[in-house]
Design an enzyme around this catalytic site. Structure first.
Site, PDB file in Angstrom:
ATOM      1  N   ARG A  24      41.505  75.305  -5.442  1.00 37.70           N
ATOM      2  CA  ARG A  24      40.072  75.558  -5.706  1.00 37.70           C
ATOM      3  C   ARG A  24      39.850  76.005  -7.147  1.00 37.70           C
ATOM      4  NH1 ARG A  24      36.304  76.422  -1.325  1.00 37.70           N
ATOM      5  NH2 ARG A  24      37.076  75.175   0.393  1.00 37.70           N
ATOM      6  N   ARG A  28      32.665  77.450  -7.396  1.00 40.10           N
ATOM      7  CA  ARG A  28      31.506  78.301  -7.704  1.00 40.10           C
ATOM      8  C   ARG A  28      31.813  79.484  -8.608  1.00 40.10           C
ATOM      9  NH1 ARG A  28      29.890  78.451  -1.585  1.00 40.10           N
ATOM     10  NH2 ARG A  28      32.148  78.594  -1.718  1.00 40.10           N
ATOM     11  N   ARG A  37      26.030  72.041  -9.986  1.00 39.66           N
ATOM     12  CA  ARG A  37      25.579  72.075  -8.591  1.00 39.66           C
ATOM     13  C   ARG A  37      24.104  72.430  -8.450  1.00 39.66           C
ATOM     14  NH1 ARG A  37      24.864  72.337  -4.321  1.00 39.66           N
ATOM     15  NH2 ARG A  37      25.956  73.795  -2.982  1.00 39.66           N
ATOM     16  N   ASP A  73      36.466  66.836  -0.955  1.00 38.20           N
ATOM     17  CA  ASP A  73      36.574  67.819   0.118  1.00 38.20           C
ATOM     18  C   ASP A  73      37.292  67.200   1.308  1.00 38.20           C
ATOM     19  OD1 ASP A  73      35.981  70.585   0.782  1.00 38.20           O
ATOM     20  OD2 ASP A  73      34.758  69.775   2.381  1.00 38.20           O
ATOM     21  N   TYR A 149      37.847  71.267  12.858  1.00 40.40           N
ATOM     22  CA  TYR A 149      36.439  71.159  12.450  1.00 40.40           C
ATOM     23  C   TYR A 149      35.663  70.221  13.368  1.00 40.40           C
ATOM     24  CZ  TYR A 149      37.030  73.781   8.118  1.00 40.40           C
ATOM     25  OH  TYR A 149      37.246  74.777   7.209  1.00 40.40           O
TER      26      TYR A 149
HETATM   27  O1  CP3 Z   1      39.003  72.810  -7.005  1.00 38.37           O
HETATM   28  C1  CP3 Z   1      39.529  72.208  -6.054  1.00 38.37           C
HETATM   29  O2  CP3 Z   1      40.486  72.669  -5.391  1.00 38.37           O
HETATM   30  C2  CP3 Z   1      39.077  70.818  -5.735  1.00 38.37           C
HETATM   31  C3  CP3 Z   1      38.277  70.539  -4.649  1.00 38.37           C
HETATM   32  C4  CP3 Z   1      38.398  71.093  -3.234  1.00 38.37           C
HETATM   33  C5  CP3 Z   1      37.252  71.553  -2.544  1.00 38.37           C
HETATM   34  N1  CP3 Z   1      37.618  71.801  -1.264  1.00 38.37           N
HETATM   35  C6  CP3 Z   1      35.910  71.688  -3.121  1.00 38.37           C
HETATM   36  C7  CP3 Z   1      34.876  72.459  -2.419  1.00 38.37           C
HETATM   37  C8  CP3 Z   1      39.479  71.135  -2.347  1.00 38.37           C
HETATM   38  C9  CP3 Z   1      40.925  70.800  -2.604  1.00 38.37           C
HETATM   39  C10 CP3 Z   1      38.962  71.570  -1.101  1.00 38.37           C
HETATM   40  C11 CP3 Z   1      39.766  71.676   0.121  1.00 38.37           C
HETATM   41  C12 CP3 Z   1      39.145  72.227   1.343  1.00 38.37           C
HETATM   42  N2  CP3 Z   1      37.892  72.030   1.819  1.00 38.37           N
HETATM   43  C13 CP3 Z   1      39.842  73.000   2.287  1.00 38.37           C
HETATM   44  C14 CP3 Z   1      41.306  73.346   2.199  1.00 38.37           C
HETATM   45  C15 CP3 Z   1      41.545  74.492   1.337  1.00 38.37           C
HETATM   46  C16 CP3 Z   1      41.215  75.784   1.970  1.00 38.37           C
HETATM   47  O3  CP3 Z   1      40.385  76.510   1.397  1.00 38.37           O
HETATM   48  O4  CP3 Z   1      41.811  76.082   3.013  1.00 38.37           O
HETATM   49  C17 CP3 Z   1      38.948  73.309   3.338  1.00 38.37           C
HETATM   50  C18 CP3 Z   1      39.255  74.126   4.562  1.00 38.37           C
HETATM   51  C19 CP3 Z   1      37.715  72.685   3.025  1.00 38.37           C
HETATM   52  C20 CP3 Z   1      36.483  72.680   3.858  1.00 38.37           C
HETATM   53  C21 CP3 Z   1      35.356  73.342   3.173  1.00 38.37           C
HETATM   54  N3  CP3 Z   1      34.702  72.829   2.081  1.00 38.37           N
HETATM   55  C22 CP3 Z   1      34.745  74.559   3.510  1.00 38.37           C
HETATM   56  C23 CP3 Z   1      35.190  75.470   4.653  1.00 38.37           C
HETATM   57  C24 CP3 Z   1      33.701  74.767   2.612  1.00 38.37           C
HETATM   58  C25 CP3 Z   1      32.669  75.875   2.647  1.00 38.37           C
HETATM   59  C26 CP3 Z   1      33.208  77.170   2.257  1.00 38.37           C
HETATM   60  C27 CP3 Z   1      33.124  77.329   0.765  1.00 38.37           C
HETATM   61  O5  CP3 Z   1      34.097  77.805   0.165  1.00 38.37           O
HETATM   62  O6  CP3 Z   1      32.056  77.016   0.244  1.00 38.37           O
HETATM   63  C28 CP3 Z   1      33.726  73.691   1.683  1.00 38.37           C
HETATM   64  C29 CP3 Z   1      32.851  73.497   0.507  1.00 38.37           C
HETATM   65  C30 CP3 Z   1      33.505  73.276  -0.829  1.00 38.37           C
HETATM   66  N4  CP3 Z   1      34.599  72.477  -1.072  1.00 38.37           N
HETATM   67  C31 CP3 Z   1      33.053  73.799  -2.078  1.00 38.37           C
HETATM   68  C32 CP3 Z   1      33.908  73.280  -3.070  1.00 38.37           C
HETATM   69  C33 CP3 Z   1      33.798  73.487  -4.557  1.00 38.37           C
HETATM   70  C34 CP3 Z   1      31.837  74.693  -2.279  1.00 38.37           C
HETATM   71  C35 CP3 Z   1      30.626  73.851  -2.128  1.00 38.37           C
HETATM   72  C36 CP3 Z   1      29.456  74.353  -2.909  1.00 38.37           C
HETATM   73  O7  CP3 Z   1      29.354  74.018  -4.108  1.00 38.37           O
HETATM   74  O8  CP3 Z   1      28.623  75.040  -2.340  1.00 38.37           O
END
Ligand code: CP3
Length: 350
Positions: A24, A28, A37, A73, A149
């Protein structure tokens, strides 16, 4: 020309220092990301390869890390499989038509052709070009985490709907995980064909299982996924939350294992074996702390594992959105300036 540091470390070849990237690393906590965003929904952003590449290239440049994961994602892959997904502000992902009964298999498509995800392949190509010569990591969710999920209809703490399905209808469960595993394998192969030089499989929620249940209900689908990936592209398996699963993870034969902060790296090393690369494992919450703490905790990991053949420095999970960017930059700088000789001096002083 020499191969990138990150890829050499994954292959357990000699390196001058451990490579570093952060799960990540774009998100944000970075003002540039929040700015992007402000004008676009998260799903729309994921479907716009030019912006995805720009978001990750900006993060990589600001941090000075050694690898770029694509900006995408885990969950959008579920849309062409037949599910209605949205990200609800403050509430995380939501699936409006969750999988609850064996009869839902009839509306769950295994994807043969990944043309519906072609924007992600374009993101890989554009990110490669934007961050060259740094390597690009492709990624996907593991079958269990995706099924979690799908069945819960969103995030969960206990995964009771998923476990109810698993324990009540084990055949439908295996069929669902098999469809996910084959779809994910084709999706990752598409990313590799587009230029991804390593792939990471996120099993973020697998820790809710016991080792017995993991072996019975989950490992076969992961092995099918593994068997359907090319053996010359390193695969990183990140199974979070439960170090008691490590002996079973070892049976997957991943090239590299992501280790979360709850598990001592020495334990991961002894169970997963010196013939596998390890990636981890600073608690991402440490980046909310003082510089002194960040330095102490980072050097603790580096002094013990920085010289291990096949070690990639990372966090034990994703960067928290509350993280000051300067702290993430400081961490990367610490890893990049670490030297094994200094570690020896520090050890002698103690
Ligand atoms: O920077 C990076 O690592 C690249 C992109 C990336 C994202 N999600 C972007 C994202 C990666 C590799 C992920 C993986 C991901 N997504 C996982 C596995 C990693 C982990 O944290 O266990 C999981 C479980 C998800 C599912 C997911 N996506 C959730 C649960 C959420 C909401 C919670 C949150 O943190 O907002 C997301 C949204 C998400 N994925 C965001 C980003 C940048 C935030 C979205 C926003 O801009 O509001």
């Amino acid at each position: 020309m020499q191969e990138p540091l990150f890829l050499r470390a994954l292959r357990r070849e000699p390196v001058e220092r451990p490579p570093v990237w952060l799960m990540r690393q774009a998100g944000r906590y970075m003002s540039e990301y929040r700015h992007t965003r402000a004008n676009i929904s998260f799903l729309e952003l994921c479907r716009t390869p030019e912006l995805c590449a720009e978001v990750m290239a900006t993060a990589v440049e600001r941090l000075g890390v050694d690898a770029a994961i694509i900006f995408a994602d885990l969950l959008p892959l579920l849309i062409p499989m037949g599910f209605e997904l949205d990200y609800v502000l403050g509430d995380g992902p939501k699936i409006y038509n969750p999988f609850r009964e064996p009869s839902d298999l009839a509306r769950t498509r295994e994807l043969e052709d990944l043309s519906e995800m072609s924007c992600v392949f374009e993101t890989v190509r554009l990110t490669r070009a934007a961050v060259a010569p740094l390597p690009v990591i492709g990624f996907a969710g593991a079958p269990f985490t995706l099924a979690g999920y799908l069945v819960e209809g969103g995030g969960s703490r206990l995964f009771l709907h998923a476990k109810r399905l698993m324990y009540t209808h084990p055949e439908a469960w295996q069929e669902l995980l098999g469809r996910l595993a084959r779809t994910v394998a084709r999706y990752l192969r598409g990313q590799i064909e587009a230029g991804a030089q390593a792939v990471q499989v996120f099993d973020s929620w697998v820790g809710v299982l016991s080792p017995e249940d993991f072996r019975r209900y989950v490992l076969p689908s992961l092995q099918e996924l593994r068997a359907n990936l090319p053996s010359d592209v390193p695969m990183i398996y990140f199974g979070a939350g439960n170090p008691a699963l490590f002996p079973a993870f070892a049976e997957l034969n991943a090239d590299c294992y992501g280790v979360d902060w709850r598990a001592p790296l020495a334990y991961a090393d002894s169970v997963l074996g010196p013939h596998r690369a390890l990636q981890g494992n600073l608690d991402p919450a440490v980046l909310l702390g003082s510089r002194e703490t960040i330095r102490r905790e980072t050097l603790r990991i580096l002094d013990a594992f920085g010289s291990r053949p096949g070690f990639v420095f990372n966090l034990g999970h994703g960067v928290h959105k509350e993280t000051p960017v300067e702290n993430a930059q400081y961490l990367v700088e610490l890893v990049k300036t670490w030297r094994a000789d200094d570690a020896k001096l520090r050890a002698e002083k103690q």
